[in-house]
Design a protein around this motif. Structure first.
Motif, PDB file in Angstrom:
ATOM      1  N   ASP A 203       0.806  -1.220   0.000  1.00  0.00           N
ATOM      2  CA  ASP A 203       0.000   0.000   0.000  1.00  0.00           C
ATOM      3  C   ASP A 203       0.835   1.263   0.000  1.00  0.00           C
ATOM      4  N   LYS A 204       2.136   1.160   0.259  1.00  0.00           N
ATOM      5  CA  LYS A 204       2.964   2.362   0.301  1.00  0.00           C
ATOM      6  C   LYS A 204       4.124   2.228  -0.683  1.00  0.00           C
ATOM      7  N   GLU A 205       4.741   3.353  -0.943  1.00  0.00           N
ATOM      8  CA  GLU A 205       5.844   3.367  -1.906  1.00  0.00           C
ATOM      9  C   GLU A 205       7.039   2.595  -1.347  1.00  0.00           C
ATOM     10  N   LEU A 206       7.599   1.694  -2.166  1.00  0.00           N
ATOM     11  CA  LEU A 206       8.768   0.941  -1.718  1.00  0.00           C
ATOM     12  C   LEU A 206       9.982   1.855  -1.682  1.00  0.00           C
ATOM     13  N   GLU A 207      10.734   1.739  -0.614  1.00  0.00           N
ATOM     14  CA  GLU A 207      11.888   2.618  -0.435  1.00  0.00           C
ATOM     15  C   GLU A 207      13.101   1.755  -0.107  1.00  0.00           C
ATOM     16  N   PHE A 208      14.108   1.870  -0.959  1.00  0.00           N
ATOM     17  CA  PHE A 208      15.303   1.049  -0.748  1.00  0.00           C
ATOM     18  C   PHE A 208      16.402   1.801  -0.001  1.00  0.00           C
ATOM     19  N   GLY A 209      16.109   3.034   0.398  1.00  0.00           N
ATOM     20  CA  GLY A 209      17.138   3.880   1.012  1.00  0.00           C
ATOM     21  C   GLY A 209      17.739   3.285   2.265  1.00  0.00           C
ATOM     22  N   HIS A 210      16.959   2.499   2.972  1.00  0.00           N
ATOM     23  CA  HIS A 210      17.499   1.908   4.192  1.00  0.00           C
ATOM     24  C   HIS A 210      17.708   0.418   4.059  1.00  0.00           C
ATOM     25  N   CYS A 211      17.669  -0.078   2.820  1.00  0.00           N
ATOM     26  CA  CYS A 211      17.928  -1.500   2.621  1.00  0.00           C
ATOM     27  C   CYS A 211      19.428  -1.686   2.557  1.00  0.00           C
ATOM     28  N   ARG A 212      20.014  -2.119   3.657  1.00  0.00           N
ATOM     29  CA  ARG A 212      21.465  -2.232   3.648  1.00  0.00           C
ATOM     30  C   ARG A 212      21.913  -3.677   3.526  1.00  0.00           C
ATOM     31  N   MET A 213      20.977  -4.573   3.288  1.00  0.00           N
ATOM     32  CA  MET A 213      21.365  -5.971   3.222  1.00  0.00           C
ATOM     33  C   MET A 213      20.744  -6.608   1.983  1.00  0.00           C
ATOM     34  N   PHE A 214      21.583  -7.138   1.128  1.00  0.00           N
ATOM     35  CA  PHE A 214      21.102  -7.853  -0.049  1.00  0.00           C
ATOM     36  C   PHE A 214      21.613  -9.278   0.029  1.00  0.00           C
ATOM     37  N   ILE A 215      20.703 -10.225  -0.098  1.00  0.00           N
ATOM     38  CA  ILE A 215      21.102 -11.622   0.013  1.00  0.00           C
ATOM     39  C   ILE A 215      20.849 -12.296  -1.331  1.00  0.00           C
ATOM     40  N   LEU A 216      21.894 -12.886  -1.857  1.00  0.00           N
ATOM     41  CA  LEU A 216      21.769 -13.622  -3.107  1.00  0.00           C
ATOM     42  C   LEU A 216      21.660 -15.102  -2.770  1.00  0.00           C
ATOM     43  N   GLY A 217      20.711 -15.759  -3.397  1.00  0.00           N
ATOM     44  CA  GLY A 217      20.584 -17.188  -3.149  1.00  0.00           C
ATOM     45  C   GLY A 217      21.772 -17.942  -3.710  1.00  0.00           C
ATOM     46  N   LYS A 218      22.037 -19.122  -3.129  1.00  0.00           N
ATOM     47  CA  LYS A 218      23.177 -19.914  -3.585  1.00  0.00           C
ATOM     48  C   LYS A 218      23.018 -20.291  -5.057  1.00  0.00           C
ATOM     49  N   SER A 219      21.754 -20.577  -5.419  1.00  0.00           N
ATOM     50  CA  SER A 219      21.482 -20.975  -6.800  1.00  0.00           C
ATOM     51  C   SER A 219      21.779 -19.827  -7.758  1.00  0.00           C
TER      52      SER A 219
ATOM     53  N   PHE B 250      26.433  -7.173   1.086  1.00  0.00           N
ATOM     54  CA  PHE B 250      26.002  -8.284   0.250  1.00  0.00           C
ATOM     55  C   PHE B 250      26.398  -9.603   0.899  1.00  0.00           C
ATOM     56  N   GLY B 251      25.542 -10.602   0.759  1.00  0.00           N
ATOM     57  CA  GLY B 251      25.858 -11.901   1.303  1.00  0.00           C
ATOM     58  C   GLY B 251      25.167 -12.985   0.489  1.00  0.00           C
ATOM     59  N   VAL B 252      25.556 -14.223   0.781  1.00  0.00           N
ATOM     60  CA  VAL B 252      24.951 -15.348   0.075  1.00  0.00           C
ATOM     61  C   VAL B 252      24.100 -16.118   1.077  1.00  0.00           C
ATOM     62  N   GLY B 253      22.852 -16.380   0.709  1.00  0.00           N
ATOM     63  CA  GLY B 253      21.973 -17.092   1.616  1.00  0.00           C
ATOM     64  C   GLY B 253      22.045 -18.595   1.388  1.00  0.00           C
ATOM     65  N   GLU B 254      22.043 -19.354   2.489  1.00  0.00           N
ATOM     66  CA  GLU B 254      22.092 -20.806   2.384  1.00  0.00           C
ATOM     67  C   GLU B 254      20.938 -21.382   3.186  1.00  0.00           C
ATOM     68  N   PRO B 255      20.113 -22.212   2.732  1.00  0.00           N
ATOM     69  CA  PRO B 255      20.102 -22.787   1.380  1.00  0.00           C
ATOM     70  C   PRO B 255      19.636 -21.781   0.320  1.00  0.00           C
ATOM     71  N   ASP B 256      18.687 -20.926   0.659  1.00  0.00           N
ATOM     72  CA  ASP B 256      18.352 -19.885  -0.312  1.00  0.00           C
ATOM     73  C   ASP B 256      18.052 -18.579   0.422  1.00  0.00           C
TER      74      ASP B 256
ATOM     75  N   ARG C  15      23.689 -18.319   7.014  1.00  0.00           N
ATOM     76  CA  ARG C  15      22.823 -19.492   7.180  1.00  0.00           C
ATOM     77  C   ARG C  15      21.769 -19.184   8.219  1.00  0.00           C
ATOM     78  N   ALA C  16      20.564 -19.634   7.953  1.00  0.00           N
ATOM     79  CA  ALA C  16      19.514 -19.475   8.951  1.00  0.00           C
ATOM     80  C   ALA C  16      19.642 -20.625   9.929  1.00  0.00           C
ATOM     81  N   HIS C  17      19.687 -20.328  11.213  1.00  0.00           N
ATOM     82  CA  HIS C  17      19.844 -21.361  12.219  1.00  0.00           C
ATOM     83  C   HIS C  17      18.891 -21.042  13.358  1.00  0.00           C
ATOM     84  N   ASN C  18      17.827 -21.846  13.483  1.00  0.00           N
ATOM     85  CA  ASN C  18      16.766 -21.553  14.445  1.00  0.00           C
ATOM     86  C   ASN C  18      16.283 -20.114  14.258  1.00  0.00           C
TER      87      ASN C  18
END
Lengths: 441, 360
Positions: free
Chosen positions: B85-101, B126-132, B190-193
């Motif tokens: 419902d609101k405008e997407l704002e990336f100004g405070h997005c400081r984390m980008f996760i790329l999937g392993k695939s 920037f980081g790589v997410g495992e498994p995705d 990695r996501a752990h619990n």
């Protein structure tokens, strides 16, 4: 003489005209008891004329007395009476006796420019007392005073004071030119005169500095400035001044050096904050939210969620409230003043935010703006900053952060262009500049 | 008066339309990008959006995850705008996760979307997410006060300063993808619990191969490449106990001597305090202990360097350094590329133990 004066003043009832006769000779007396010191009149005229009368001595007194001046021009008589002189006619000659009533017997206390450890005395509303205060602090023969009279109806006495060895000739000529040009009807306050001579209508910043502190005037005169003292005003107008003089409090010179510098730094910070903070709030809220840290952005976002209006309306609401509060606490009588502060503080502090009218951050912004505006030592300069704040708010509403940056740039350009009686307004080191320009000549 | 009115009108007419209040924006705190099996819509874009509140308490952070499959990242983000419902704002997005695939298939051009967008900050991590990436996005750490804050604090030196966590900024990543002679390295999240574990890393070389580094190798790399202190040096003793040194200072000097087979010399100086050791160990043989620790560390680093060389990966930037020492033309780079697989490594470590950490 009495008939002439009665005709001139339209038989005004507050004028006393009397013909005294002690059996040997007659004395015609004419004065305003309200404007004269009646004790002086009694000691200097009535006592020698009545029970210690000696014709030779009385004549000698009239001729040699310091305050007795023979005046044979009937045209000047009304003016003298209005200044508080006593006119007396004795043996067909008219003398004036200056028995001007002094309201002020001692220097006033500093009220607008308070100082912690500096001198506590300030100018009074009496010109002669002010000259005394000034001579006391600047005790050299080169201190020159020129007396003028301005105001067609008020006939206010004005003293232009400067050190003739140090004064800048160009500024003095410019001042004389402007003083000759003006034809005001009434001059009630030093600020009014400053406005007449400083064409402030077109200036965003004051180009003359008003002060109530004799020590500041003495310091400025020592730096080659000119002071104008106005009778009936407890402020002196000094010129030419620089931007930086307005941010200087006398305490800076009386406190340890580094402490003073730190305080000055905070004062400039306060000035910039009070000028730009509401604008920055608008710009950061509506145009560039990435400007904040993420935590702050989220809490502003959260607290603004209930606010129905866009950020600039919010800013205008709060700024209006704070301006109304400041203005009312200046104008209100002292007994009611604290009530206004309490009510206003409550509204600004809590209710407005709880009602969802403004965000909680905006309350902090408002109070920072209000408090840091009081940090500016000079009141006319702080008025300037208060007004400029709205320019910034307007610009930020339309153009965001870019607008603020451009506006700051424009103001710096304007300050560079501004001249105070021939002197550059934004000069950092005037003395060095002058020395260099003299050498190059 | 006329002038003021004119100026006002000019202001109104000339003002832009960038005005959007802060509460009319939806903050993206983490962006995750995965590969799907669908060749029509290969990218799965997931955004973690912050739901802000006026009052902040520990564990009070609330977020919302939106996911969409799209043929390209830019299209996906546009599409997602219609989901919120609101405008997407990336100004405070400081984390980008790329999937392993994604990491395995993606081309450098994929990255250009991030660096081209105006509101994405070049200092984002920037980081790589495992498994995705989506799995990492779904983690909601208990301690998180602000939406997305836990990940922001994990990187850089703002929050935790772990020797295992590699920090890669967007500007750095883009530069290393384009630059000859240096390869990007990305942390693996990695996501752990209900928390994140960030202790491994992956090196992506220019040929499109990926080399995964274990936690120990990641620490070695971070110590030697970024002079990262607050790490540790370990020496297992013959009797089964371990001597652990806290590294308070580490300096690495790299020299490359040219030749048919270039030799890379790493001179490492480490100093620190013993944190764990058998009693009275230092008094017996202070200097010997230092030497043994140094030798072991040199060996570990050398093994890592050989492993990287054999995978044709160069996260240290030896190639760039080689070019800097030469004229930096294509010919030199070709020579380096040809000789890098035969490169030799000489690592010497000078360990100084400043004390046992306690006063007797």
């Amino acid at each position: 003489m009495i008939e002439q004066m009665r005709a001139e003043f339209g038989d005004s009832k507050d004028m006393v005209t009397e013909v005294l006769d002690n059996g040997f000779s007659r004395l015609e007396l004419c004065f305003f008891p309200g404007m004269c010191d009646i004790v002086q009149v009694k000691d200097a005229i009535l006592v020698p004329f009545s029970y210690r009368f000696d014709p030779d001595e009385f004549r000698r007194m009239l001729k040699t007395g310091l305050s007795f001046i023979e005046s044979d021009e009937p045209k000047k008589w009304p003016e003298m009476l209005l200044k508080g002189c006593v006119l007396l006619q004795y043996e067909e000659k008219v003398y004036s006796f200056a028995a001007i009533r002094k309201m002020q017997k001692e220097p006033g206390n500093t009220e607008v420019e308070a100082s912690l450890q500096g001198p506590q005395s300030s100018f009074t509303e009496d010109l002669d007392m002010n000259m005394y205060l000034l001579r006391l602090r600047y005790n050299v023969p080169s201190l020159t005073a020129e007396q003028l009279q301005k105001g067609e109806l008020s006939g206010t006495r004005i003293m232009v004071v400067y050190d003739r060895l140090k004064v800048d000739g160009g500024s003095l000529d410019e001042l004389h030119k402007r003083l000759d040009k003006i034809r005001p009807k009434l001059i009630q306050a030093a600020g009014q005169l400053a406005m007449f001579i400083g064409n402030t209508r077109f200036s965003m910043f004051p180009i003359t500095l008003q002060t109530e502190r004799p020590d500041r005037v003495a310091q400025l005169i020592q730096r080659g400035k000119i002071a104008i003292l106005v009778d009936g005003s407890r402020f002196a107008v000094t010129l030419p001044v620089r931007f930086f003089d307005f941010m200087h409090a006398m305490d800076d010179d009386y406190e340890p050096y580094w402490m003073g510098r730190i305080i000055i730094f905070f004062r400039y910070l306060g000035m910039i904050l009070s000028m730009t903070l509401p604008a920055l709030y608008i710009a950061a809220c509506s145009y560039n939210p990435e400007f904040f840290r993420v935590q702050l952005a989220f809490s502003i976002d959260g607290s603004r969620a209930a606010v129905p209006y866009p950020s600039f309306v919010e800013v205008f609401i709060m700024l209006f409230m704070i301006e109304a509060l400041i203005e009312s606490s200046i104008r209100l009588p002292r007994f009611v003043g604290s009530t206004a502060a309490t009510v206003g503080g409550l509204i600004l502090g809590q209710a407005a935010q709880q009602a969802g009218l403004v965000s909680s951050i905006m309350i902090i912004v408002t109070s920072v703006v209000a408090i840091s505006n009081f940090v500016i030592p000079n009141s006319s300069f702080s008025y300037s900053i208060r007004a400029l704040k709205y320019v910034f708010v307007l610009v930020a509403t339309f153009y965001g952060m870019v607008g603020i940056i451009v506006a700051i740039f424009l103001i710096v350009v304007y300050l560079c262009h501004l001249r105070s009686f021939g002197q550059p307004y934004l000069a950092i080191n005037l003395k060095r500049d002058q020395r260099q320009s003299q050498q190059s000549r | 008066m006329k002038r003021i009115v004119l100026a006002l009108i000019a202001c109104v007419l000339a003002s832009g339309c960038g005005m959007k209040d802060i509460d009319k924006r939806f903050y993206v705190v983490t962006t995750g990008i995965d590969m799907t099996d669908n060749p029509e819509k290969p990218y799965r874009i997931s955004l973690r959006l912050a739901i802000t509140a006026a009052r902040v308490e520990s564990g009070s952070s609330r977020t919302e995850i939106q996911t969409v499959d799209a043929p390209s990242i830019a299209e996906g983000v546009r599409l997602l705008k219609s989901h919120v419902d609101k405008e997407l704002e990336f100004g405070h997005c400081r984390m980008f996760i790329l999937g392993k695939s994604l990491l395995e298939k993606a081309t450098p051009e994929t990255m250009s979307w991030f660096s081209r967008r105006r509101d994405i900050q070049m200092i984002s991590y920037f980081g790589v997410g495992e498994p995705d990436a989506l799995a990492v996005l779904k983690v909601e750490p208990k301690s998180e006060r602000y939406p997305g804050n836990a990940l922001f604090l994990s990187f850089g030196n703002e929050g935790t300063e772990s020797p295992y966590t590699i920090t890669t900024f967007l500007f750095d990543l883009v530069r290393k993808i384009k630059e000859r002679g240096i390869d990007p390295i990305l942390p693996i999240i990695r996501a752990h619990n209900r928390t994140y574990v960030i202790d491994k890393s992956v090196v992506a070389n220019k040929q499109g191969q990926r080399l995964f580094l274990s936690a120990e190798e990641t620490q070695l790399f971070k110590m030697t490449s970024a002079d990262s202190s607050k790490s540790e040096l370990v020496l297992p003793m013959e009797d089964g106990t371990r001597v652990v040194m806290y590294v308070s200072q580490i300096r690495t000097k790299v020299r490359i001597s040219a030749g048919d087979a270039p030799t890379v010399r790493l001179k490492i100086k480490v100093s620190g305090v013993l944190e764990e050791s058998a009693p009275e160990l230092l008094e017996k043989d202070w200097h010997g202990l230092e030497q043994r620790m140094g030798q072991r560390f040199s060996k570990q680093v050398e093994e890592l360097l050989v492993k990287l060389r054999d995978a044709d990966a160069d996260p240290y930037g030896f190639g760039l350094r080689y070019l800097a020492q030469h004229f930096g033309k294509d010919k030199e780079f070709k020579a380096w590329e040809a000789s890098y697989p035969e490169a030799k490594f000489q690592v010497s470590t000078d360990v100084r133990i400043t004390g046992p950490g306690v006063i007797r």
